[in-house]
Scaffold this motif. Structure first.
Motif, mmCIF file in Angstrom:
data_model
loop_
_atom_site.group_PDB
_atom_site.id
_atom_site.type_symbol
_atom_site.label_atom_id
_atom_site.label_comp_id
_atom_site.label_asym_id
_atom_site.label_seq_id
_atom_site.Cartn_x
_atom_site.Cartn_y
_atom_site.Cartn_z
ATOM 1 N N CYS A 183 52.822 40.159 35.675
ATOM 2 C CA CYS A 183 52.927 41.600 35.441
ATOM 3 C C CYS A 183 52.339 42.329 36.652
ATOM 4 O O CYS A 183 51.466 41.805 37.336
ATOM 5 C CB CYS A 183 52.095 42.017 34.224
ATOM 6 N N GLY A 184 52.812 43.531 36.874
ATOM 7 C CA GLY A 184 52.210 44.407 37.892
ATOM 8 C C GLY A 184 52.187 43.772 39.270
ATOM 9 O O GLY A 184 53.190 43.241 39.771
ATOM 10 N N THR A 185 51.017 43.819 39.873
ATOM 11 C CA THR A 185 50.851 43.279 41.218
ATOM 12 C C THR A 185 51.151 41.777 41.264
ATOM 13 O O THR A 185 51.708 41.280 42.247
ATOM 14 C CB THR A 185 49.413 43.581 41.704
ATOM 15 N N SER A 186 50.805 41.080 40.199
ATOM 16 C CA SER A 186 51.077 39.637 40.174
ATOM 17 C C SER A 186 52.575 39.372 40.180
ATOM 18 O O SER A 186 53.053 38.400 40.771
ATOM 19 C CB SER A 186 50.427 38.996 38.942
ATOM 20 N N SER A 244 48.505 35.274 37.556
ATOM 21 C CA SER A 244 47.616 36.271 36.942
ATOM 22 C C SER A 244 46.249 36.243 37.603
ATOM 23 O O SER A 244 45.628 35.188 37.707
ATOM 24 C CB SER A 244 47.468 35.983 35.448
ATOM 25 N N GLN A 245 45.796 37.397 38.019
ATOM 26 C CA GLN A 245 44.439 37.491 38.553
ATOM 27 C C GLN A 245 43.431 37.194 37.469
ATOM 28 O O GLN A 245 42.634 36.276 37.584
ATOM 29 C CB GLN A 245 44.226 38.900 39.140
ATOM 30 N N SER A 246 43.474 37.968 36.395
ATOM 31 C CA SER A 246 42.454 37.861 35.342
ATOM 32 C C SER A 246 42.603 36.589 34.524
ATOM 33 O O SER A 246 41.629 36.070 33.987
ATOM 34 C CB SER A 246 42.571 39.057 34.404
ATOM 35 N N THR A 264 46.017 38.314 30.817
ATOM 36 C CA THR A 264 47.074 39.271 30.492
ATOM 37 C C THR A 264 47.907 38.774 29.306
ATOM 38 O O THR A 264 48.479 37.680 29.353
ATOM 39 C CB THR A 264 47.956 39.515 31.727
ATOM 40 N N VAL A 274 39.990 48.268 39.847
ATOM 41 C CA VAL A 274 41.133 48.071 38.950
ATOM 42 C C VAL A 274 42.407 47.793 39.754
ATOM 43 O O VAL A 274 43.241 46.975 39.366
ATOM 44 C CB VAL A 274 41.295 49.280 37.993
ATOM 45 N N SER A 296 44.539 46.038 42.219
ATOM 46 C CA SER A 296 44.446 44.689 42.771
ATOM 47 C C SER A 296 44.766 44.688 44.268
ATOM 48 O O SER A 296 45.771 45.247 44.698
ATOM 49 C CB SER A 296 45.441 43.805 42.015
ATOM 50 N N LYS A 353 50.240 50.750 44.339
ATOM 51 C CA LYS A 353 48.857 51.065 44.716
ATOM 52 C C LYS A 353 48.643 52.564 44.774
ATOM 53 O O LYS A 353 47.639 53.080 44.300
ATOM 54 C CB LYS A 353 48.488 50.483 46.094
ATOM 55 N N GLU A 413 48.774 54.216 41.135
ATOM 56 C CA GLU A 413 47.716 53.955 40.167
ATOM 57 C C GLU A 413 46.390 54.582 40.541
ATOM 58 O O GLU A 413 45.629 54.946 39.662
ATOM 59 C CB GLU A 413 47.565 52.449 39.876
HETATM 60 C C1 F6R Z 1 47.768 46.649 39.859
HETATM 61 C C2 F6R Z 1 47.141 45.881 38.807
HETATM 62 C C3 F6R Z 1 47.956 45.459 37.628
HETATM 63 C C4 F6R Z 1 47.812 43.939 37.430
HETATM 64 C C5 F6R Z 1 48.525 43.488 36.162
HETATM 65 C C6 F6R Z 1 48.468 41.990 35.991
HETATM 66 O O1 F6R Z 1 46.878 46.941 40.867
HETATM 67 O O2 F6R Z 1 45.987 45.568 38.887
HETATM 68 O O3 F6R Z 1 49.299 45.809 37.808
HETATM 69 O O4 F6R Z 1 48.330 43.318 38.554
HETATM 70 O O5 F6R Z 1 47.945 44.115 35.051
HETATM 71 O O6 F6R Z 1 47.154 41.548 35.859
HETATM 72 P P1 F6R Z 1 46.775 40.028 36.032
HETATM 73 O O7 F6R Z 1 47.105 39.628 37.422
HETATM 74 O O8 F6R Z 1 45.299 39.965 35.756
HETATM 75 O O9 F6R Z 1 47.583 39.249 35.043
#
Ligand code: F6R
Length: 366
Positions: A58-61, A105-107, A110, A156, A158, A243, A246
């Protein structure tokens, strides 16, 4: 804890030479051609033999996934589809034998990405994870994977997680290509050498922060922005626009540069800032004509160009130079000025850049 920086986001942008290097540490060594991702070692053959890779995020990922699509297709000649996890999970996706799903996914928390993994698993797919948080739900749900070593990301928006994701996907794609034999020995060596040079090239871009800040100041008035790129720089355009949206709350859209003619060109006037990703690679000539089309309609152009380019500076309003690198690695340097641009615009508009309104660092509800 912000290490002298005004915001976590700025600190994290400046950490990228290190976080990219950390994501390669022990994995790449150009001098003897070493390339190994510990967590994928026993799966490399299956990766190389796969008929199709489905990347979810999702998003940046998801943007990092789009960069991965170009890398896997070009280097390893594997068919790739990149899906929003939220869409994938509510379809009845077709998963065949020898398909591989890569979840980014960073976190690692998600909700939609986790649900997409569970669905793919139930259909028998082999699932790799590219996560930043060790032991996170997504990391645990995948069969194998490679961590990004970006370190904790607090802002927040990424930034360093994105470049770490792109770094790891690059290593995976090169490893698959090597194992499959779709890359020449020379190109392989060259890519590893160029990868090792990326942290210092990113550092060189960071040293342009003051200039980028001046450009940001000029565009603080804007209510809209368009970002255009082609090839590997197309996902970078999407990421630059995200970027800006947001953290500054300025409406921005990213497009493949050639799509502009099919609609968005109607938006161009003397108030419209257009950011072009115009580095010297195989689509350079095409980008140059896209820039001409925008200038002919009086758009205000900021171009991210390769150092030493003497043509584009004569055509546009502002340029930001990035060092030359291998075409496959360009996103790692071209995204940096976009991160800084959005940061400075947001700061000048008085926004809370580390905690923008309505956003959470990890989206654990669908
Ligand atoms: C953009 C941002 C969000 C995350 C998205 C996915 O700067 O932070 O779009 O990239 O919510 O989050 P993760 O990578 O944690 O799954």
């Amino acid at each position: 804890e912000k290490g002298g920086y005004e915001h976590f986001m700025l600190k994290e942008i400046f950490e990228q030479p290190r976080s990219i290097a950390d994501s390669m540490r022990g994995r790449v060594r150009a001098d003897d051609g070493h390339l190994q991702l510990g967590g994928l070692r026993s799966y490399l053959d299956r990766l190389a033999a796969s008929k199709r890779i489905v990347i979810v995020g999702c998003g940046t990922s998801w943007h990092a996934g789009l960069v991965g699509e170009y890398l896997f297709e070009e280097l390893a000649r594997i068919n790739v589809e990149v899906e929003y996890a939220s869409e994938f999970r509510y379809r009845n996706p077709i998963i065949k034998e020898n398909d591989i799903v890569i979840a980014i996914s960073q976190s690692g928390e998600t909700a939609d990405t986790l649900a997409a993994i569970e669905l793919a698993k139930s259909k028998g797919a082999l699932i790799f994870g590219v996560c930043n948080v060790v032991g996170s739900s997504i990391a645990r749900a995948t069969d194998a994977g490679a961590y990004t070593h970006a370190g904790p990301e607090i802002g927040v928006a990424s930034t360093k997680a994105f470049t770490a994701q792109v770094t790891v996907l690059t290593l995976m794609a090169i490893a698959a290509a090597k194992s499959k034999g779709t890359i020449s020995e020379e190109d392989y060596r060259q890519l590893l050498i160029e990868l090792e040079n990326i942290p210092s090239k990113v550092q060189q871009v960071l040293e342009k922060a003051e200039k980028i800040k001046e450009i940001a100041y000029i565009f603080t008035y804007a209510r809209n922005f368009i970002y255009l790129g082609r090839g590997l720089n197309f996902p970078v355009a999407l990421e630059g626009a995200l970027k800006l949206k947001e953290i500054s709350y300025i409406h921005a859209e990213g497009y493949p540069a050639a799509e502009m003619k099919h609609g968005p060109i109607a938006l161009i006037d003397e108030d419209m800032p257009v950011v072009f990703l115009a580095t010297k690679d195989s689509s350079y000539d095409k980008i140059v004509s896209n820039i001409q089309e925008v200038k002919a309609r009086k758009g205000r152009v900021i171009a991210i160009i390769t150092e030493g380019d003497t043509l584009i500076p004569t055509m546009v309003d502002f340029v930001i130079e990035v060092p030359k690198t291998h075409e496959m690695l360009v996103p790692l340097v071209s995204v940096i000025p976009l991160q800084l641009l959005s940061y400075y615009v947001a700061v000048m508009r008085g926004r809370n850049v580390d905690q923008p309104r309505n956003l959470a660092k990890s989206v654990t509800v669908e």
